[in-house]
Motif scaffolding. Structure first.
Motif, PDB file in Angstrom:
ATOM      1  N   VAL A  19      57.833-111.579  21.011  1.00  0.00           N
ATOM      2  CA  VAL A  19      57.151-112.707  21.936  1.00  0.00           C
ATOM      3  C   VAL A  19      56.268-113.483  20.806  1.00  0.00           C
ATOM      4  O   VAL A  19      55.706-114.639  21.227  1.00  0.00           O
ATOM      5  CB  VAL A  19      56.143-111.748  22.900  1.00  0.00           C
ATOM      6  CG1 VAL A  19      57.058-111.423  23.684  1.00  0.00           C
ATOM      7  CG2 VAL A  19      55.360-110.825  22.430  1.00  0.00           C
ATOM      8  N   SER A  20      55.900-113.105  19.514  1.00  0.00           N
ATOM      9  CA  SER A  20      54.947-113.713  18.696  1.00  0.00           C
ATOM     10  C   SER A  20      55.247-113.392  17.420  1.00  0.00           C
ATOM     11  O   SER A  20      55.715-112.118  17.159  1.00  0.00           O
ATOM     12  CB  SER A  20      53.416-113.713  19.067  1.00  0.00           C
ATOM     13  OG  SER A  20      53.140-112.295  19.118  1.00  0.00           O
ATOM     14  N   GLY A  21      54.581-114.279  16.559  1.00  0.00           N
ATOM     15  CA  GLY A  21      54.858-113.731  15.046  1.00  0.00           C
ATOM     16  C   GLY A  21      53.814-114.557  14.433  1.00  0.00           C
ATOM     17  O   GLY A  21      53.282-115.871  14.823  1.00  0.00           O
ATOM     18  N   GLU A  22      53.148-114.121  13.080  1.00  0.00           N
ATOM     19  CA  GLU A  22      52.283-114.849  12.262  1.00  0.00           C
ATOM     20  C   GLU A  22      52.505-114.169  10.977  1.00  0.00           C
ATOM     21  O   GLU A  22      52.540-112.999  10.615  1.00  0.00           O
ATOM     22  CB  GLU A  22      50.846-114.324  12.617  1.00  0.00           C
ATOM     23  CG  GLU A  22      49.774-115.452  11.747  1.00  0.00           C
ATOM     24  CD  GLU A  22      48.557-115.344  12.296  1.00  0.00           C
ATOM     25  OE1 GLU A  22      47.556-115.930  11.719  1.00  0.00           O
ATOM     26  OE2 GLU A  22      48.000-114.583  13.297  1.00  0.00           O
ATOM     27  N   GLY A  23      52.772-115.206   9.904  1.00  0.00           N
ATOM     28  CA  GLY A  23      53.144-114.854   8.661  1.00  0.00           C
ATOM     29  C   GLY A  23      54.286-114.102   8.511  1.00  0.00           C
ATOM     30  O   GLY A  23      55.429-114.231   8.754  1.00  0.00           O
ATOM     31  N   SER A  24      53.972-112.730   7.889  1.00  0.00           N
ATOM     32  CA  SER A  24      54.957-111.663   7.763  1.00  0.00           C
ATOM     33  C   SER A  24      55.071-110.762   8.917  1.00  0.00           C
ATOM     34  O   SER A  24      55.777-109.460   8.896  1.00  0.00           O
ATOM     35  CB  SER A  24      54.703-110.952   6.427  1.00  0.00           C
ATOM     36  OG  SER A  24      55.001-111.603   5.233  1.00  0.00           O
ATOM     37  N   TRP A  25      54.379-110.887   9.845  1.00  0.00           N
ATOM     38  CA  TRP A  25      54.434-110.064  11.091  1.00  0.00           C
ATOM     39  C   TRP A  25      55.072-110.498  12.369  1.00  0.00           C
ATOM     40  O   TRP A  25      54.614-111.555  12.615  1.00  0.00           O
ATOM     41  CB  TRP A  25      53.109-109.462  11.046  1.00  0.00           C
ATOM     42  CG  TRP A  25      52.487-108.642  10.168  1.00  0.00           C
ATOM     43  CD1 TRP A  25      51.824-109.387   8.928  1.00  0.00           C
ATOM     44  CD2 TRP A  25      52.380-107.282  10.120  1.00  0.00           C
ATOM     45  NE1 TRP A  25      51.434-108.374   7.992  1.00  0.00           N
ATOM     46  CE2 TRP A  25      51.937-107.130   8.490  1.00  0.00           C
ATOM     47  CE3 TRP A  25      52.915-106.260  10.764  1.00  0.00           C
ATOM     48  CZ2 TRP A  25      51.798-105.774   8.204  1.00  0.00           C
ATOM     49  CZ3 TRP A  25      52.725-104.995  10.048  1.00  0.00           C
ATOM     50  CH2 TRP A  25      52.317-104.799   8.968  1.00  0.00           C
ATOM     51  N   LEU A  26      55.685-109.863  13.019  1.00  0.00           N
ATOM     52  CA  LEU A  26      56.199-110.017  14.430  1.00  0.00           C
ATOM     53  C   LEU A  26      55.622-108.944  15.372  1.00  0.00           C
ATOM     54  O   LEU A  26      55.267-107.926  14.925  1.00  0.00           O
ATOM     55  CB  LEU A  26      57.740-110.061  14.501  1.00  0.00           C
ATOM     56  CG  LEU A  26      58.593-111.039  14.201  1.00  0.00           C
ATOM     57  CD1 LEU A  26      60.182-110.708  14.229  1.00  0.00           C
ATOM     58  CD2 LEU A  26      58.325-112.157  15.254  1.00  0.00           C
ATOM     59  N   THR A  27      55.479-109.179  16.805  1.00  0.00           N
ATOM     60  CA  THR A  27      54.910-108.593  17.612  1.00  0.00           C
ATOM     61  C   THR A  27      55.783-108.573  18.784  1.00  0.00           C
ATOM     62  O   THR A  27      56.375-109.592  19.489  1.00  0.00           O
ATOM     63  CB  THR A  27      53.133-109.331  17.942  1.00  0.00           C
ATOM     64  OG1 THR A  27      52.629-109.093  16.937  1.00  0.00           O
ATOM     65  CG2 THR A  27      52.846-108.294  18.970  1.00  0.00           C
ATOM     66  N   ASP A  28      56.157-107.267  19.505  1.00  0.00           N
ATOM     67  CA  ASP A  28      57.055-107.454  20.496  1.00  0.00           C
ATOM     68  C   ASP A  28      56.454-107.331  21.814  1.00  0.00           C
ATOM     69  O   ASP A  28      55.188-107.444  21.979  1.00  0.00           O
ATOM     70  CB  ASP A  28      58.006-106.172  20.187  1.00  0.00           C
ATOM     71  CG  ASP A  28      57.364-104.671  20.563  1.00  0.00           C
ATOM     72  OD1 ASP A  28      56.229-104.693  21.091  1.00  0.00           O
ATOM     73  OD2 ASP A  28      58.025-103.967  20.318  1.00  0.00           O
ATOM     74  N   ASN A  44      63.124-117.895   8.053  1.00  0.00           N
ATOM     75  CA  ASN A  44      61.668-118.345   8.131  1.00  0.00           C
ATOM     76  C   ASN A  44      61.047-118.346   6.878  1.00  0.00           C
ATOM     77  O   ASN A  44      60.277-117.287   6.372  1.00  0.00           O
ATOM     78  CB  ASN A  44      60.917-117.469   8.992  1.00  0.00           C
ATOM     79  CG  ASN A  44      61.542-117.092  10.190  1.00  0.00           C
ATOM     80  OD1 ASN A  44      61.993-118.124  10.883  1.00  0.00           O
ATOM     81  ND2 ASN A  44      61.725-115.855  10.645  1.00  0.00           N
ATOM     82  N   CYS A  45      61.355-119.061   5.890  1.00  0.00           N
ATOM     83  CA  CYS A  45      61.127-119.115   4.511  1.00  0.00           C
ATOM     84  C   CYS A  45      59.526-119.193   4.262  1.00  0.00           C
ATOM     85  O   CYS A  45      59.146-118.871   3.199  1.00  0.00           O
ATOM     86  CB  CYS A  45      61.569-120.171   3.749  1.00  0.00           C
ATOM     87  SG  CYS A  45      61.407-122.065   4.243  1.00  0.00           S
ATOM     88  N   LEU A  46      59.019-119.692   5.423  1.00  0.00           N
ATOM     89  CA  LEU A  46      57.431-119.911   5.267  1.00  0.00           C
ATOM     90  C   LEU A  46      56.655-118.868   6.326  1.00  0.00           C
ATOM     91  O   LEU A  46      55.566-119.127   6.628  1.00  0.00           O
ATOM     92  CB  LEU A  46      56.759-121.455   5.412  1.00  0.00           C
ATOM     93  CG  LEU A  46      57.280-122.478   4.416  1.00  0.00           C
ATOM     94  CD1 LEU A  46      56.950-123.686   4.715  1.00  0.00           C
ATOM     95  CD2 LEU A  46      56.701-121.988   2.942  1.00  0.00           C
ATOM     96  N   GLY A  47      57.437-117.951   6.610  1.00  0.00           N
ATOM     97  CA  GLY A  47      56.935-116.964   7.700  1.00  0.00           C
ATOM     98  C   GLY A  47      56.756-117.357   9.017  1.00  0.00           C
ATOM     99  O   GLY A  47      57.309-118.659   9.453  1.00  0.00           O
ATOM    100  N   HIS A  48      56.458-116.706   9.897  1.00  0.00           N
ATOM    101  CA  HIS A  48      56.089-117.012  11.337  1.00  0.00           C
ATOM    102  C   HIS A  48      54.851-117.865  11.602  1.00  0.00           C
ATOM    103  O   HIS A  48      53.990-117.785  10.996  1.00  0.00           O
ATOM    104  CB  HIS A  48      56.081-115.859  12.049  1.00  0.00           C
ATOM    105  CG  HIS A  48      57.325-114.861  11.866  1.00  0.00           C
ATOM    106  ND1 HIS A  48      58.461-115.275  12.641  1.00  0.00           N
ATOM    107  CD2 HIS A  48      57.314-113.835  11.462  1.00  0.00           C
ATOM    108  CE1 HIS A  48      59.245-114.145  12.480  1.00  0.00           C
ATOM    109  NE2 HIS A  48      58.710-113.283  11.659  1.00  0.00           N
ATOM    110  N   SER A  49      54.967-118.925  12.395  1.00  0.00           N
ATOM    111  CA  SER A  49      53.970-119.847  12.961  1.00  0.00           C
ATOM    112  C   SER A  49      53.441-120.572  11.714  1.00  0.00           C
ATOM    113  O   SER A  49      52.067-120.354  11.744  1.00  0.00           O
ATOM    114  CB  SER A  49      52.886-118.983  13.659  1.00  0.00           C
ATOM    115  OG  SER A  49      53.648-118.101  14.803  1.00  0.00           O
ATOM    116  N   ASN A  50      54.229-121.049  10.943  1.00  0.00           N
ATOM    117  CA  ASN A  50      53.446-121.870   9.558  1.00  0.00           C
ATOM    118  C   ASN A  50      52.698-123.002  10.465  1.00  0.00           C
ATOM    119  O   ASN A  50      53.296-123.871  11.029  1.00  0.00           O
ATOM    120  CB  ASN A  50      54.678-122.290   8.994  1.00  0.00           C
ATOM    121  CG  ASN A  50      54.038-123.099   7.588  1.00  0.00           C
ATOM    122  OD1 ASN A  50      54.188-124.271   7.667  1.00  0.00           O
ATOM    123  ND2 ASN A  50      53.689-122.405   6.637  1.00  0.00           N
ATOM    124  N   PRO A  51      51.542-123.340   9.940  1.00  0.00           N
ATOM    125  CA  PRO A  51      50.516-124.389  10.667  1.00  0.00           C
ATOM    126  C   PRO A  51      51.331-125.610  10.408  1.00  0.00           C
ATOM    127  O   PRO A  51      51.197-126.533  11.111  1.00  0.00           O
ATOM    128  CB  PRO A  51      49.341-124.126   9.733  1.00  0.00           C
ATOM    129  CG  PRO A  51      49.284-122.669   9.677  1.00  0.00           C
ATOM    130  CD  PRO A  51      50.733-122.268   9.259  1.00  0.00           C
TER     131      PRO A  51
END
Length: 392
Positions: A19-28, A44-51
């Motif tokens: 349901v969400s992710g930031e950088g190197s982390w995902l959350t279920d 996702n070469c720049l990780g999750h949720s890259n600004p």
């Protein structure tokens, strides 16, 4: 339990929803976090949720999303210029997936052969290669079993052996128009091409006046520590394909070629969403971040750091070493425990680990290019526990 009855079954998926992710982390959907060393299979070469990507997407969405590929749009032009300014290529065609870019490369090579090589059409590819899931790109791939899955195959793709120049030379005939390869075979088990082989292959293709196509869908866009993987070998191909990392998480790919090879005429190539400004705006942010001063040097350093950590782990556990380039790497196990390690890693508590096993005796790593050394350390520690506990 989540209700997934409307989703067509094409692969085994765990009963969770990300349901969400930031950088190197995902959350279920249950709040569990996962250290993500797959990143959508190097997407996702720049990780999750890259600004930077989010900002580009939001700003372009307020302007125009789809003016039609019948017209130029600003992000299409700007991204094409950014790619040619940073490569040896002159022309760019945008598509939506790596397979579509590779399909375009096959068509372009055959068109060039019609014009310049007496209608030559065969493209030499390699055993264990992976070029996509369309009928033509499956036929071009050397993945075992794919020759019968949706038979008959598209003809014209004889298979050579990576890093064996003589196997390529033996296949060249009057029908040969190109050689197509991945500088690092990702799905095949993270097998890099060798420096001497790549240089000799470029010389061989020039000798026979045939094209060299590099499929950098997985290995391109900073993944190896160079902006493009063929730059590791100091060779200049005629055609290159990009996917995955170029969009950083959105559906974007590209087919690049030199002026000498660009031979499409109206009606030869197209696509409803090709050059879509929303996707190209994100691609601009990605390439700008990858080419920022020091970024690729940091990728190269982190690749070396991950390599050394994996070699140390291999020595400690009596494994068979590691291989790869940059932040596309694989740990060679000494037994077929890869799939069970992948499953156990995801199930770890309180936080899971997402990795991949392209072969039963391998674990593949495709982290975000801005992954931290601390996250690499954590991944290796988690993996060490899993392998130590695995059946002998």
């Amino acid at each position: 339990m989540i209700d997934t009855h409307s989703i067509m079954y094409i692969t085994n998926r765990p009963d969770i929803t990300m349901v969400s992710g930031e950088g190197s982390w995902l959350t279920d959907n249950e709040g569990k976090r996962y250290l993500d060393f797959m990143q959508g299979w190097a997407v996702n070469c720049l990780g999750h949720s890259n600004p930077g990507m989010i900002s580009a997407l939001e700003q372009q969405a307020r302007k125009v999303m789809n003016p039609s590929p019948a017209f130029y749009n600003e992000p299409m032009i700007d991204l094409a210029n950014l790619l040619t300014d940073n490569s040896c290529f002159d022309k760019v065609f945008f598509a939506n997936s790596g397979a579509e870019a590779n399909e375009g490369a096959i068509k372009l090579a055959r068109k060039w052969g019609q014009l310049h090589k007496n209608k030559a059409f065969e493209i030499i590819t390699f055993d264990h290669s992976f070029h996509g899931r369309t009928l033509a790109t499956m036929s071009a791939s050397g993945k075992p079993g794919w020759d019968t899955m949706f038979a008959p195959q598209v003809p014209g793709f004889p298979k050579a052996t990576l890093n064996d120049l003589s196997s390529v030379e033996q296949l060249i005939n009057e029908n040969t128009v190109a050689v197509m390869l991945e500088p690092v075979q990702g799905e095949g088990g993270v097998i890099p091409a060798e420096l001497e082989f790549m240089k000799d292959l470029r010389a061989l293709t020039k000798k026979h006046n045939i094209l060299l196509i590099v499929d950098e869908v997985q290995s391109g866009c900073g993944r190896t520590g160079k902006l493009f993987a063929h730059q590791l070998f100091d060779v200049k191909p005629d055609i290159m394909t990009l996917g995955k990392g170029i969009g950083g998480g959105v559906p974007l790919s590209a087919l690049l070629c030199t002026d000498e090879v660009a031979s499409f005429v109206p009606g030869d190539q197209g696509g409803t969403y090709n050059g879509n400004p929303l996707m190209c705006a994100v691609g601009i942010s990605v390439i700008q971040q990858l080419t920022a001063p020091g970024f690729l040097d940091a990728v190269m350093a982190k690749g070396a750091y991950l390599k050394n950590k994996l070699l140390k782990l291999s020595d400690e556990l009596g494994l068979d070493g590691e291989r790869g380039e940059g932040l596309l790497r694989a740990l060679k196990l000494n037994r077929d425990i890869g799939p069970s390690i992948v499953e156990a890693a995801r199930l770890m508590t309180p936080q899971g680990l997402l990795i991949n096993a392209p072969r039963p005796n391998l674990i593949r790593f495709m982290p975000a290019l801005n992954v931290s050394n601390e996250e690499i350390d954590l991944m290796v520690d988690m993996l060490s526990q899993l392998i130590a506990q695995a059946p002998k």
